[in-house]
Design a protein around this motif. Structure first.
Motif, PDB file in Angstrom:
ATOM      1  N   GLY A 134       0.805  -1.204   0.000  1.00  0.00           N
ATOM      2  CA  GLY A 134       0.000   0.000   0.000  1.00  0.00           C
ATOM      3  C   GLY A 134       0.839   1.256   0.000  1.00  0.00           C
ATOM      4  O   GLY A 134       2.033   1.255   0.339  1.00  0.00           O
ATOM      5  N   LEU A 135       0.224   2.334  -0.428  1.00  0.00           N
ATOM      6  CA  LEU A 135       0.845   3.655  -0.438  1.00  0.00           C
ATOM      7  C   LEU A 135       0.278   4.433   0.741  1.00  0.00           C
ATOM      8  O   LEU A 135      -0.938   4.623   0.834  1.00  0.00           O
ATOM      9  N   VAL A 136       1.122   4.868   1.680  1.00  0.00           N
ATOM     10  CA  VAL A 136       0.694   5.560   2.885  1.00  0.00           C
ATOM     11  C   VAL A 136       0.987   7.047   2.731  1.00  0.00           C
ATOM     12  O   VAL A 136       2.134   7.438   2.467  1.00  0.00           O
ATOM     13  N   VAL A 137      -0.025   7.865   2.871  1.00  0.00           N
ATOM     14  CA  VAL A 137       0.109   9.316   2.782  1.00  0.00           C
ATOM     15  C   VAL A 137      -0.254   9.904   4.143  1.00  0.00           C
ATOM     16  O   VAL A 137      -1.370   9.706   4.627  1.00  0.00           O
ATOM     17  N   ARG A 138       0.691  10.633   4.742  1.00  0.00           N
ATOM     18  CA  ARG A 138       0.443  11.258   6.040  1.00  0.00           C
ATOM     19  C   ARG A 138       0.394  12.775   5.846  1.00  0.00           C
ATOM     20  O   ARG A 138       1.302  13.367   5.269  1.00  0.00           O
ATOM     21  N   ILE A 139      -0.664  13.388   6.315  1.00  0.00           N
ATOM     22  CA  ILE A 139      -0.844  14.840   6.246  1.00  0.00           C
ATOM     23  C   ILE A 139      -0.960  15.362   7.663  1.00  0.00           C
ATOM     24  O   ILE A 139      -1.849  14.933   8.410  1.00  0.00           O
ATOM     25  N   GLU A 140      -0.086  16.242   8.057  1.00  0.00           N
ATOM     26  CA  GLU A 140      -0.053  16.765   9.424  1.00  0.00           C
ATOM     27  C   GLU A 140      -0.169  18.287   9.388  1.00  0.00           C
ATOM     28  O   GLU A 140       0.577  18.958   8.695  1.00  0.00           O
ATOM     29  N   GLU A 141      -1.136  18.809  10.106  1.00  0.00           N
ATOM     30  CA  GLU A 141      -1.346  20.254  10.198  1.00  0.00           C
ATOM     31  C   GLU A 141      -0.604  20.784  11.428  1.00  0.00           C
ATOM     32  O   GLU A 141      -0.713  20.226  12.528  1.00  0.00           O
ATOM     33  N   THR A 142       0.159  21.878  11.235  1.00  0.00           N
ATOM     34  CA  THR A 142       0.909  22.501  12.326  1.00  0.00           C
ATOM     35  C   THR A 142       0.602  23.991  12.386  1.00  0.00           C
ATOM     36  O   THR A 142       0.164  24.598  11.398  1.00  0.00           O
ATOM     37  N   LEU A 143       0.845  24.598  13.542  1.00  0.00           N
ATOM     38  CA  LEU A 143       0.696  26.046  13.753  1.00  0.00           C
ATOM     39  C   LEU A 143       2.063  26.621  14.121  1.00  0.00           C
ATOM     40  O   LEU A 143       2.584  26.340  15.209  1.00  0.00           O
ATOM     41  N   ASP A 144       2.650  27.379  13.200  1.00  0.00           N
ATOM     42  CA  ASP A 144       3.978  27.953  13.400  1.00  0.00           C
ATOM     43  C   ASP A 144       3.855  29.418  13.837  1.00  0.00           C
ATOM     44  O   ASP A 144       3.098  30.196  13.232  1.00  0.00           O
ATOM     45  N   PRO A 145       4.584  29.832  14.890  1.00  0.00           N
ATOM     46  CA  PRO A 145       4.521  31.240  15.336  1.00  0.00           C
ATOM     47  C   PRO A 145       5.237  32.172  14.356  1.00  0.00           C
ATOM     48  O   PRO A 145       6.288  31.840  13.804  1.00  0.00           O
ATOM     49  N   SER A 146       4.660  33.337  14.121  1.00  0.00           N
ATOM     50  CA  SER A 146       5.255  34.358  13.244  1.00  0.00           C
ATOM     51  C   SER A 146       5.479  35.626  14.076  1.00  0.00           C
ATOM     52  O   SER A 146       4.525  36.215  14.604  1.00  0.00           O
ATOM     53  N   GLN A 147       6.744  36.017  14.191  1.00  0.00           N
ATOM     54  CA  GLN A 147       7.110  37.170  15.018  1.00  0.00           C
ATOM     55  C   GLN A 147       7.572  38.314  14.122  1.00  0.00           C
ATOM     56  O   GLN A 147       8.488  38.173  13.315  1.00  0.00           O
ATOM     57  N   PRO A 148       6.969  39.499  14.202  1.00  0.00           N
ATOM     58  CA  PRO A 148       7.417  40.630  13.354  1.00  0.00           C
ATOM     59  C   PRO A 148       8.769  41.158  13.819  1.00  0.00           C
ATOM     60  O   PRO A 148       9.259  40.834  14.912  1.00  0.00           O
ATOM     61  N   ASN A 149       9.391  42.001  12.962  1.00  0.00           N
ATOM     62  CA  ASN A 149      10.674  42.615  13.307  1.00  0.00           C
ATOM     63  C   ASN A 149      10.538  43.507  14.540  1.00  0.00           C
ATOM     64  O   ASN A 149       9.445  44.001  14.849  1.00  0.00           O
ATOM     65  N   PRO A 150      11.647  43.758  15.232  1.00  0.00           N
ATOM     66  CA  PRO A 150      11.545  44.520  16.492  1.00  0.00           C
ATOM     67  C   PRO A 150      10.914  45.898  16.339  1.00  0.00           C
ATOM     68  O   PRO A 150      10.143  46.326  17.206  1.00  0.00           O
ATOM     69  N   PHE A 151      11.230  46.632  15.230  1.00  0.00           N
ATOM     70  CA  PHE A 151      10.689  47.986  15.083  1.00  0.00           C
ATOM     71  C   PHE A 151       9.571  48.062  14.050  1.00  0.00           C
ATOM     72  O   PHE A 151       9.206  49.149  13.602  1.00  0.00           O
ATOM     73  N   ALA A 152       9.082  46.917  13.640  1.00  0.00           N
ATOM     74  CA  ALA A 152       8.005  46.911  12.642  1.00  0.00           C
ATOM     75  C   ALA A 152       6.663  47.101  13.324  1.00  0.00           C
ATOM     76  O   ALA A 152       6.476  46.764  14.495  1.00  0.00           O
TER      77      ALA A 152
END
Length: 373
Positions: free
Chosen positions: A288-306
């Protein structure tokens, strides 16, 4: 002399014990005629009726036909309800009553009845069924039902709208709740023959039953009409016919093996393989062909003076894996045990097993009927 008698008695006892053991082992492989066939015409008959259940604690119907039935009943007792006036009775429910009338049931005997709500009654708990005629398919009354209901369910609700329901409170039973008023003629005592109908049509079983009856009661007593029916000569006098049936139904017969079938339940994944299933030489490769799909939540941090705001950005990881296929070979005449062992070694799930069996059937290697239910 006494010792010789004792030895003879011991020998006879041993021989008797061996005969009993052999008879027991042979009898275990046999089935009685009463377990594999029934007498034509000797059967149950279905009865049905419409009635009212009263005495409910506010859990009755709120339907027009229930109120109409109540008003009709009151009119029969000489109580006239003015037209257009609603009774708003909440302790009455319209119900369907059904029962099975056993064969040979005589007037005066009692049978169990089942009572089911037809409207929107919440519960039949504590109700009483009023006298209800039970009719057969010929529209004749065969029993009268009445009595207090036994309900296995429970329905409770509060003023805030919360409710609890256990089992099905809208269905109840009345043990011995119907009195038989009419007997159904079965035709058992008429004619010179009786017909045995096998529960499962099989030519081998029909032949074995015919031979067993003729061996026990004499040649020509029984003859097979087809794969399901056997005609047996029987006495005309009722008491002799009953005694004849007592002997007949206890005759031991050998059942024919059922046809080779593989039953697959597509909803539950259950697979049942009969013991007569065989497989021709074949090689099976299953992977068989196994397909794994995993959803993740990655943090996004803006630049210090943005001028921005930290947030979580959804991400997706996709991994594709092709499992190595394993091949196994079926030799000629593979049995059920060997088939199951081979599939288990591969580690196939029920869905995989179904796919393997379907492929074997299409290849002509599965010598069985594949049935999908």
């Amino acid at each position: 002399m006494q010792n010789l008698i004792n030895k003879q008695q011991a020998t006879f006892g041993f021989i008797l014990m061996v005969v009993v053991l052999l008879w027991s082992s042979w009898a275990e492989a046999q089935s009685r005629i009463k377990d594999v066939a029934n007498v034509a015409g000797v059967r149950e008959n279905q009865l049905i009726g419409y009635g009212l259940v009263v005495g409910l604690n506010g859990s009755g119907d709120n339907t027009p036909f229930a109120e109409q039935s109540l008003i009709s009943m009151l009119n029969k007792f000489g109580i006239n309800v003015p037209p257009g006036v609603r009774t708003n009775a909440k302790n009455v429910a319209a119900v369907a009553v059904h029962a099975s009338l056993p064969a040979f049931a005589k007037p005066g005997q009692t049978i169990d009845v089942t009572v089911s709500s037809l409207g929107n009654a919440k519960s039949l708990q504590g109700g009483t069924l009023l006298m209800t005629p039970l009719k057969g398919v010929d529209n004749q009354i065969y029993a009268l039902a009445q009595g207090n209901l036994v309900v296995g369910g429970l329905d409770a609700s509060g003023r805030d709208g919360s409710s609890v329901t256990i089992n099905v409170p809208s269905v109840g039973r009345i043990p011995n709740g119907a009195l038989v008023e009419r007997e159904v003629q079965s035709g058992f005592s008429t004619g010179t023959t009786i017909t045995l109908n096998l529960h499962r049509a099989d030519f081998t079983t029909a032949t074995n039953v015919t031979n067993a009856i003729n061996d026990m009661l004499g040649s020509g007593t029984a003859r097979a009409l087809d794969a399901e029916s056997i005609e047996v000569m029987a006495p005309r006098i009722p008491d002799q016919r009953v005694a004849f049936m007592s002997i007949l139904e206890n005759i031991e017969v050998a059942l024919g093996e059922s046809a080779a079938r593989v039953i697959v339940n597509s909803r539950t994944g259950t697979v049942v393989i009969g013991q007569t299933v065989r497989v021709s030489p074949a090689a099976v490769s299953h992977g068989g062909l196994v397909v794994r799909i995993e959803e993740t939540l990655d943090p996004s941090q803006p630049n210090p003076f943005a001028q921005g705001q930290a947030m979580l950005v959804p991400g997706t990881e996709i991994d594709v894996e092709e499992r190595g296929s394993r091949m196994f070979k079926f030799d000629s005449g593979v049995t059920l045990d060997e088939l199951v062992d081979a599939v288990n070694k591969v580690g196939a799930a029920p869905s995989d097993l179904v796919a393997i069996l379907e492929a074997l059937k299409q290849a002509g290697a599965l010598r069985a009927e594949l049935m999908i239910i």
